[in-house]
Design a protein around this motif. Structure first.
Motif, PDB file in Angstrom:
ATOM      1  N   PRO A   8       0.717  -1.158   0.064  1.00  0.00           N
ATOM      2  CA  PRO A   8       0.115   0.034  -0.080  1.00  0.00           C
ATOM      3  C   PRO A   8       0.807   1.493   0.028  1.00  0.00           C
ATOM      4  N   VAL A   9       0.465   2.158  -0.649  1.00  0.00           N
ATOM      5  CA  VAL A   9       1.171   3.499  -0.855  1.00  0.00           C
ATOM      6  C   VAL A   9       0.619   4.545   0.333  1.00  0.00           C
ATOM      7  N   ALA A  42       7.500   4.503  -2.946  1.00  0.00           N
ATOM      8  CA  ALA A  42       6.253   3.719  -2.649  1.00  0.00           C
ATOM      9  C   ALA A  42       5.425   3.228  -3.957  1.00  0.00           C
ATOM     10  N   PHE A  43       5.254   4.346  -4.791  1.00  0.00           N
ATOM     11  CA  PHE A  43       4.790   4.197  -6.091  1.00  0.00           C
ATOM     12  C   PHE A  43       5.562   3.039  -7.007  1.00  0.00           C
ATOM     13  N   ASN A  44       6.660   3.391  -6.998  1.00  0.00           N
ATOM     14  CA  ASN A  44       7.543   2.315  -8.027  1.00  0.00           C
ATOM     15  C   ASN A  44       7.551   1.253  -7.638  1.00  0.00           C
ATOM     16  N   THR A  45       7.536   0.830  -6.097  1.00  0.00           N
ATOM     17  CA  THR A  45       7.539  -0.607  -5.409  1.00  0.00           C
ATOM     18  C   THR A  45       6.070  -1.057  -5.936  1.00  0.00           C
ATOM     19  N   ALA A  46       4.959  -0.435  -5.741  1.00  0.00           N
ATOM     20  CA  ALA A  46       3.925  -1.010  -6.234  1.00  0.00           C
ATOM     21  C   ALA A  46       3.629  -1.223  -7.468  1.00  0.00           C
ATOM     22  N   LEU A  47       4.128  -0.411  -8.390  1.00  0.00           N
ATOM     23  CA  LEU A  47       4.117  -0.614  -9.774  1.00  0.00           C
ATOM     24  C   LEU A  47       5.074  -1.988 -10.212  1.00  0.00           C
ATOM     25  N   ASP A  48       6.157  -2.116  -9.570  1.00  0.00           N
ATOM     26  CA  ASP A  48       6.998  -3.253 -10.008  1.00  0.00           C
ATOM     27  C   ASP A  48       6.131  -4.521  -9.518  1.00  0.00           C
ATOM     28  N   VAL A  50       2.751  -5.018  -9.509  1.00  0.00           N
ATOM     29  CA  VAL A  50       1.843  -5.067 -10.330  1.00  0.00           C
ATOM     30  C   VAL A  50       2.387  -5.533 -11.559  1.00  0.00           C
ATOM     31  N   PHE A  51       3.523  -5.055 -11.912  1.00  0.00           N
ATOM     32  CA  PHE A  51       4.215  -5.658 -13.051  1.00  0.00           C
ATOM     33  C   PHE A  51       4.528  -7.237 -12.989  1.00  0.00           C
ATOM     34  N   SER A  52       5.239  -7.678 -11.851  1.00  0.00           N
ATOM     35  CA  SER A  52       5.438  -8.919 -11.528  1.00  0.00           C
ATOM     36  C   SER A  52       4.186  -9.887 -11.349  1.00  0.00           C
ATOM     37  N   ASN A  53       3.065  -9.314 -10.948  1.00  0.00           N
ATOM     38  CA  ASN A  53       1.771  -9.944 -10.880  1.00  0.00           C
ATOM     39  C   ASN A  53       1.317 -10.322 -12.428  1.00  0.00           C
ATOM     40  N   SER A  54       1.408  -9.215 -13.309  1.00  0.00           N
ATOM     41  CA  SER A  54       1.056  -9.388 -14.606  1.00  0.00           C
ATOM     42  C   SER A  54       2.054 -10.528 -15.505  1.00  0.00           C
ATOM     43  N   GLN A  55       3.010 -10.662 -15.151  1.00  0.00           N
ATOM     44  CA  GLN A  55       3.873 -11.551 -15.709  1.00  0.00           C
ATOM     45  C   GLN A  55       3.303 -13.089 -14.997  1.00  0.00           C
ATOM     46  N   TRP A  56       3.202 -13.142 -13.810  1.00  0.00           N
ATOM     47  CA  TRP A  56       2.774 -14.339 -13.257  1.00  0.00           C
ATOM     48  C   TRP A  56       1.270 -14.629 -13.748  1.00  0.00           C
ATOM     49  N   ALA A  57       0.679 -13.840 -13.980  1.00  0.00           N
ATOM     50  CA  ALA A  57      -0.816 -14.264 -14.833  1.00  0.00           C
ATOM     51  C   ALA A  57      -0.703 -14.490 -16.297  1.00  0.00           C
ATOM     52  N   GLN A  58       0.270 -14.101 -16.918  1.00  0.00           N
ATOM     53  CA  GLN A  58       0.871 -14.456 -18.406  1.00  0.00           C
ATOM     54  C   GLN A  58       1.229 -15.804 -18.227  1.00  0.00           C
ATOM     55  N   PHE A  59       2.197 -16.153 -17.218  1.00  0.00           N
ATOM     56  CA  PHE A  59       2.847 -17.448 -17.306  1.00  0.00           C
ATOM     57  C   PHE A  59       1.750 -18.493 -16.779  1.00  0.00           C
ATOM     58  N   LYS A  60       0.710 -18.213 -16.021  1.00  0.00           N
ATOM     59  CA  LYS A  60      -0.341 -19.187 -15.568  1.00  0.00           C
ATOM     60  C   LYS A  60      -1.164 -19.265 -17.023  1.00  0.00           C
ATOM     61  N   ALA A  61      -1.278 -18.148 -17.739  1.00  0.00           N
ATOM     62  CA  ALA A  61      -2.373 -18.248 -18.717  1.00  0.00           C
ATOM     63  C   ALA A  61      -1.713 -19.069 -19.927  1.00  0.00           C
ATOM     64  N   GLN A  62      -0.435 -19.115 -19.875  1.00  0.00           N
ATOM     65  CA  GLN A  62       0.450 -19.996 -20.967  1.00  0.00           C
ATOM     66  C   GLN A  62       0.331 -21.592 -20.287  1.00  0.00           C
ATOM     67  N   GLU A  63       0.434 -21.763 -18.851  1.00  0.00           N
ATOM     68  CA  GLU A  63       0.313 -23.108 -18.732  1.00  0.00           C
ATOM     69  C   GLU A  63      -0.871 -23.571 -18.644  1.00  0.00           C
ATOM     70  N   ALA A  64      -2.079 -22.853 -18.502  1.00  0.00           N
ATOM     71  CA  ALA A  64      -3.516 -23.400 -18.772  1.00  0.00           C
ATOM     72  C   ALA A  64      -3.518 -23.716 -20.285  1.00  0.00           C
TER      73      ALA A  64
END
Length: 218
Positions: A8-9, A42-48, A50-64
């Motif tokens: 949280p910011v 704090a904003f940069n940390t949160a953005l990093d 969020v970006f990491s979560n987007s990569q995780w989601a993309q990885f899981k989508a590829q797995e699916a």
């Protein structure tokens, strides 16, 4: 690359107000200005995050997607296996139908003829202790003759077979091969057969029709 909850910011400190006195206004202004750099971090940390979560989601989508492709291939393989099994079952059924429609009614009392295969006969022994007991079709006997006794052939069906192997003593005229019914025949004659030849070591009895048996020496 686990999924993370963005940090949280923190909120900005209170902004100075026009109604504040000079000291309060200055204090709030310095505090607000001092919060800008921590807020940027704090904003940069949160953005990093969020970006990491987007990569995780993309990885899981590829797995699916990969799992869906694998499942589709497995389903295709299973269907091919089912088709192959169905074809094999049909082949067996057709073979059984062909066997049942074979050139003779039965072999050893069983329907059909399979070319190239021979049903194994049950191995048995016969001694004077078995006197009077009917012989069993589809059997191969080790026939012992120590004292006089008689055993009748069954009525049988076409294709039945009984084999007698000598265990010695056949020349002593002690064993009689009889018939289950007086109307039955052995070698076309309604009479019994006395084993009285020592030179014979193996006799094959073949049923040509119910009650009709033919003996051969091998």
């Amino acid at each position: 690359m686990p999924l993370v909850v963005p940090t949280p910011v923190p909120a900005y400190p209170p902004a100075p107000q026009p109604t504040d006195d000079r000291v309060t206004f200055s204090t709030k202004a310095f505090a607000l200005a001092a919060s800008y750099e921590p807020q940027r971090v704090a904003f940069n940390t949160a953005l990093d995050q969020v970006f990491s979560n987007s990569q995780w989601a993309q990885f899981k989508a590829q797995e699916a997607q990969d799992a869906a492709v694998a499942a589709g291939q497995a389903a295709s393989n299973a269907n091919a296996s089912r088709v192959a099994v169905d074809e094999a079952v049909n082949d067996v059924r057709e073979a059984l139908d062909a066997i049942k429609a074979g050139p003779v009614a039965s072999v050893n009392g069983r329907n059909g003829v399979v070319v190239g295969l021979q049903e194994a006969l049950l191995q048995r022994t016969s001694t004077a202790a078995d006197n009077g007991l009917a012989l069993v079709a589809g059997s191969e006997y080790l026939l012992s003759v120590g004292s006089a006794y008689t055993r009748p052939l069954p009525a049988g069906v076409a294709g039945n077979q009984i084999i007698f192997n000598s265990a010695g003593g056949w020349g002593s005229s002690l064993f009689t091969l009889s018939r289950a019914n007086a109307a039955h025949t052995i070698n076309g004659v309604a009479d019994n057969v006395l084993f009285d030849t020592a030179d014979v070591r193996r006799v094959i009895a073949s049923c040509t029709s119910p009650g009709a048996w033919v003996l051969s020496v091998s």
